[in-house]
Structure formats: C-alpha cells, structure tokens
Scaffold this motif. Structure first.
Motif, PDB file in Angstrom:
ATOM      1  N   ALA A   1     112.854 -41.134 -26.368  1.00  0.00           N
ATOM      2  CA  ALA A   1     112.544 -39.710 -26.273  1.00  0.00           C
ATOM      3  C   ALA A   1     113.070 -38.990 -27.510  1.00  0.00           C
ATOM      4  O   ALA A   1     114.131 -39.332 -28.033  1.00  0.00           O
ATOM      5  N   PRO A   2     112.320 -38.005 -28.027  1.00  0.00           N
ATOM      6  CA  PRO A   2     112.774 -37.271 -29.215  1.00  0.00           C
ATOM      7  C   PRO A   2     114.144 -36.650 -28.995  1.00  0.00           C
ATOM      8  O   PRO A   2     114.444 -36.127 -27.918  1.00  0.00           O
ATOM      9  N   LYS A   3     114.983 -36.741 -29.999  1.00  0.00           N
ATOM     10  CA  LYS A   3     116.337 -36.176 -29.944  1.00  0.00           C
ATOM     11  C   LYS A   3     116.447 -35.067 -30.967  1.00  0.00           C
ATOM     12  O   LYS A   3     116.056 -35.227 -32.119  1.00  0.00           O
ATOM     13  N   GLY A   4     116.977 -33.937 -30.544  1.00  0.00           N
ATOM     14  CA  GLY A   4     117.089 -32.782 -31.420  1.00  0.00           C
ATOM     15  C   GLY A   4     118.406 -32.761 -32.165  1.00  0.00           C
ATOM     16  O   GLY A   4     119.473 -32.926 -31.571  1.00  0.00           O
ATOM     17  N   VAL A   5     118.335 -32.561 -33.471  1.00  0.00           N
ATOM     18  CA  VAL A   5     119.524 -32.431 -34.315  1.00  0.00           C
ATOM     19  C   VAL A   5     119.710 -30.950 -34.637  1.00  0.00           C
ATOM     20  O   VAL A   5     118.792 -30.282 -35.112  1.00  0.00           O
ATOM     21  N   MET A   6     120.897 -30.421 -34.354  1.00  0.00           N
ATOM     22  CA  MET A   6     121.178 -29.006 -34.591  1.00  0.00           C
ATOM     23  C   MET A   6     121.586 -28.800 -36.048  1.00  0.00           C
ATOM     24  O   MET A   6     122.576 -29.376 -36.511  1.00  0.00           O
ATOM     25  N   LEU A   7     120.845 -27.966 -36.758  1.00  0.00           N
ATOM     26  CA  LEU A   7     121.104 -27.720 -38.172  1.00  0.00           C
ATOM     27  C   LEU A   7     121.420 -26.242 -38.384  1.00  0.00           C
ATOM     28  O   LEU A   7     120.626 -25.365 -38.032  1.00  0.00           O
ATOM     29  N   SER A   8     122.568 -25.998 -38.959  1.00  0.00           N
ATOM     30  CA  SER A   8     123.013 -24.626 -39.218  1.00  0.00           C
ATOM     31  C   SER A   8     122.609 -24.201 -40.631  1.00  0.00           C
ATOM     32  O   SER A   8     122.181 -25.015 -41.456  1.00  0.00           O
ATOM     33  N   HIS A   9     122.775 -22.918 -40.914  1.00  0.00           N
ATOM     34  CA  HIS A   9     122.524 -22.436 -42.273  1.00  0.00           C
ATOM     35  C   HIS A   9     123.457 -23.132 -43.259  1.00  0.00           C
ATOM     36  O   HIS A   9     123.057 -23.436 -44.385  1.00  0.00           O
TER      37      HIS A   9
ATOM     38  N   ILE B   1     124.188 -12.848 -38.815  1.00  0.00           N
ATOM     39  CA  ILE B   1     124.315 -14.304 -38.813  1.00  0.00           C
ATOM     40  C   ILE B   1     125.339 -14.724 -39.857  1.00  0.00           C
ATOM     41  O   ILE B   1     125.675 -13.955 -40.757  1.00  0.00           O
ATOM     42  N   ASP B   2     125.835 -15.943 -39.731  1.00  0.00           N
ATOM     43  CA  ASP B   2     126.736 -16.486 -40.736  1.00  0.00           C
ATOM     44  C   ASP B   2     126.377 -17.943 -40.985  1.00  0.00           C
ATOM     45  O   ASP B   2     125.363 -18.443 -40.492  1.00  0.00           O
ATOM     46  N   GLU B   3     127.221 -18.632 -41.759  1.00  0.00           N
ATOM     47  CA  GLU B   3     126.914 -20.009 -42.152  1.00  0.00           C
ATOM     48  C   GLU B   3     126.779 -20.951 -40.973  1.00  0.00           C
ATOM     49  O   GLU B   3     126.058 -21.954 -41.038  1.00  0.00           O
ATOM     50  N   ASP B   4     127.467 -20.655 -39.890  1.00  0.00           N
ATOM     51  CA  ASP B   4     127.465 -21.571 -38.752  1.00  0.00           C
ATOM     52  C   ASP B   4     126.399 -21.238 -37.717  1.00  0.00           C
ATOM     53  O   ASP B   4     126.291 -21.918 -36.689  1.00  0.00           O
ATOM     54  N   THR B   5     125.600 -20.208 -37.964  1.00  0.00           N
ATOM     55  CA  THR B   5     124.498 -19.882 -37.065  1.00  0.00           C
ATOM     56  C   THR B   5     123.448 -20.988 -37.131  1.00  0.00           C
ATOM     57  O   THR B   5     123.094 -21.458 -38.215  1.00  0.00           O
ATOM     58  N   LEU B   6     122.966 -21.418 -35.965  1.00  0.00           N
ATOM     59  CA  LEU B   6     121.930 -22.449 -35.956  1.00  0.00           C
ATOM     60  C   LEU B   6     120.640 -21.909 -36.578  1.00  0.00           C
ATOM     61  O   LEU B   6     120.215 -20.796 -36.272  1.00  0.00           O
ATOM     62  N   ALA B   7     120.039 -22.720 -37.444  1.00  0.00           N
ATOM     63  CA  ALA B   7     118.785 -22.335 -38.083  1.00  0.00           C
ATOM     64  C   ALA B   7     117.590 -22.944 -37.354  1.00  0.00           C
ATOM     65  O   ALA B   7     116.639 -22.243 -37.024  1.00  0.00           O
ATOM     66  N   PHE B   8     117.643 -24.256 -37.109  1.00  0.00           N
ATOM     67  CA  PHE B   8     116.534 -24.894 -36.399  1.00  0.00           C
ATOM     68  C   PHE B   8     116.974 -26.208 -35.791  1.00  0.00           C
ATOM     69  O   PHE B   8     118.066 -26.714 -36.080  1.00  0.00           O
ATOM     70  N   LEU B   9     116.125 -26.735 -34.914  1.00  0.00           N
ATOM     71  CA  LEU B   9     116.328 -28.035 -34.293  1.00  0.00           C
ATOM     72  C   LEU B   9     115.318 -29.009 -34.882  1.00  0.00           C
ATOM     73  O   LEU B   9     114.115 -28.770 -34.810  1.00  0.00           O
ATOM     74  N   GLN B  10     115.812 -30.076 -35.484  1.00  0.00           N
ATOM     75  CA  GLN B  10     114.933 -31.101 -36.053  1.00  0.00           C
ATOM     76  C   GLN B  10     114.860 -32.268 -35.084  1.00  0.00           C
ATOM     77  O   GLN B  10     115.879 -32.921 -34.824  1.00  0.00           O
ATOM     78  N   TYR B  11     113.668 -32.525 -34.545  1.00  0.00           N
ATOM     79  CA  TYR B  11     113.513 -33.589 -33.557  1.00  0.00           C
ATOM     80  C   TYR B  11     113.062 -34.887 -34.206  1.00  0.00           C
ATOM     81  O   TYR B  11     112.265 -34.890 -35.143  1.00  0.00           O
ATOM     82  N   THR B  12     113.600 -35.982 -33.694  1.00  0.00           N
ATOM     83  CA  THR B  12     113.199 -37.300 -34.160  1.00  0.00           C
ATOM     84  C   THR B  12     111.764 -37.575 -33.719  1.00  0.00           C
ATOM     85  O   THR B  12     111.205 -36.872 -32.873  1.00  0.00           O
TER      86      THR B  12
END
Length: 277
Positions: A168-176, A151-162
C-alpha cells in the motif's frame, strides 16, 4: 512560498515554465508573476473552504495548472497530496489507499478531469465527501483576498506517496525545511545557475518529477520545459528534440528511458539532434 514571492517581485515577466502540450511545438508558458497570482487565487479559495493544515488532494495530468495548484496549497498552508487521476479504473486502488491514509478534505483538479471523474466520484463515498475545485475555472480576482499564512520551516508542505507497486502507498511527510535543505544539496551537486535550462517529462506527482522538474527550477531561478510522460512514451525522440531545441543543460530519467531512446529512435534522426549542451 516566500521564494516564489521573491521571484515574482523581482522577475515577474521572466518565464518560469513552458509546457509542450503536444510534446513538440504547441506551447503554453507561465511567468513568475503569473504563477504567484494563480497561487494566491487558489490559496484564497482554499482559505474559504478548508482549514489550516487540511490535506488537499491534487489530481492533475502533467501541465501548468498542477504547478499553480501545488503552490496554491503552499500559499494557503494546506498540505498538498499529489496523485494521478484514475483512468478506466486504473490506479483507482492506489488512489483509494492514499485517500484512506491522508484523509484529504479538498480535491483540486481541472474542469476537464472533474467532468471525466464524475461517475467515479458519485460511486465512491470517500471521493464524494470531499470539496472539489476545478482550479482552471476560478474566475474573478480572488488573489486580492489572499492572506499570507503563518508558516515556518517545520510546517508540512506536502505528502509524497510511494508508488504502491509492492505494498500500500506510504506517505512521507515533507516540511518546508526538508525541501529547502534538499534544494541546497542539489544546487551544490548540479552546480546550476540562473542561465541553466531544464527539460523534464517525469511524472510531476512523483518525487523526481516534482523536485527536479518544478521545485529545483524555482529554487535556482532557471527555466524548465515540461512535457507529459505520455508524450515521451509515445515518441521518445520528443525528449531529445526538446533538449536539442531548448539547449537544455539539465535533464534525466530512469534507465528504461535511455534504453527506450536507443531502441525506438531511428538512426537517421540522430543527425538532427544536438545534445552537446
């Protein structure tokens, strides 16, 4: 992931997190070494049942098993999707919306929660089609089979949903990279050190609870005491008692939490609290 590995290698016996099971005196603790081993074990299981980049739904009540599962996802390069287990069909619409958007292939939870959700799972195809793992039931030593992912810095870590309260909940893509950058900014703003102490009751599947109560303590190398939102709401004084007892230097919440303390805590209890820390 590498930060936890470093802390486990250099401070294996240092307590990272304490969870107040009853919101008061009943404690369970997790050291950096134990968290690293648990994350490796969960990561190894995920390697065997899913593919790199797959989404892993996390359905946990507040507790240390969730902390291990979240880092287990990072250790396997699976994208964590924190959510809250539905109770009596509450939150079920939000959960369905998250699943429809994220398309997780795996769901992680505890054996107790899995048993409680069995009737919900069997009635919903989108739930029954996933691989379900109760992480507290993982036995043997699968951490020995763990392989460090590329993995590197730009690998997705998790999805944070509203929250989904207005749409409807919206997922925010958060990388390392996002998480490290945010942690550096918070470290500068809070000016914390390894001697800082944190208390948090905030929901761990929401941004403030996850970032402030779990990721920041790991980043800063300081101890955090967790209690569940239900424990706080039932008796708001538990929050202040934990701060007073632990000599916490960092804690917080939304406005309503302070209003609840002012309204619900008997004046005579004030004399027993020391919030000077």
């Amino acid at each position: 992931m590498q930060l936890l590995q470093w802390r486990a290698a250099n401070h294996a016996e240092r307590i990272a997190f304490t969870f107040l099971v009853d919101g008061e005196a009943q404690e369970v603790k997790l050291t950096y070494g134990e968290l690293d081993r648990r994350a490796r074990a969960i990561g190894s299981v995920l390697h065997g049942i899913s593919e790199r980049g797959d989404r892993a739904l996390l359905l946990y009540l507040t507790g240390l098993e969730y902390v291990a599962a979240f880092f287990g996802c990072l250790y396997a390069a699976r994208i964590a999707v924190p959510a809250y287990p539905p109770r009596l069909n509450r939150n079920i619409d939000r959960l369905h919306a998250i699943i429809a958007d994220a398309h997780p292939s795996v769901a992680l939870t505890t054996s107790q929660t899995l048993s409680r959700l069995k009737h919900v799972i069997t009635e919903a195809p989108e739930l029954s089609s996933m691989r379900w793992v109760s992480t507290d039931s993982i036995d043997g030593q699968p951490e020995q089979d763990w392989r460090e992912p590329d993995i590197d810095e730009d690998t997705l870590a998790f999805l944070q949903y509203t929250s989904g309260s207005t749409a409807a909940p919206k997922g925010v893509m958060l990388s390392h990279r996002n998480l490290i950058h945010n942690s550096i900014l918070l470290a500068s703003a809070f000016e914390y050190t390894t001697d800082s102490r944190c208390v948090s009751w905030l929901p761990i599947y929401h941004d403030m609870g996850l970032i402030g109560g779990i990721l920041q303590p790991l980043f800063g190398g300081f101890h955090c005491t967790l209690l569940s939102p239900a424990s706080f709401l039932q008796r708001p004084v538990r929050w202040l008692q934990a701060i007073s007892r632990e000599r916490a230097t960092i804690s917080g919440g939304p406005n309503f939490a302070y209003e609840l303390c002012a309204q619900k805590i008997d004046p005579h209890v004030h004399r027993e609290l020391d919030l000077s820390s």
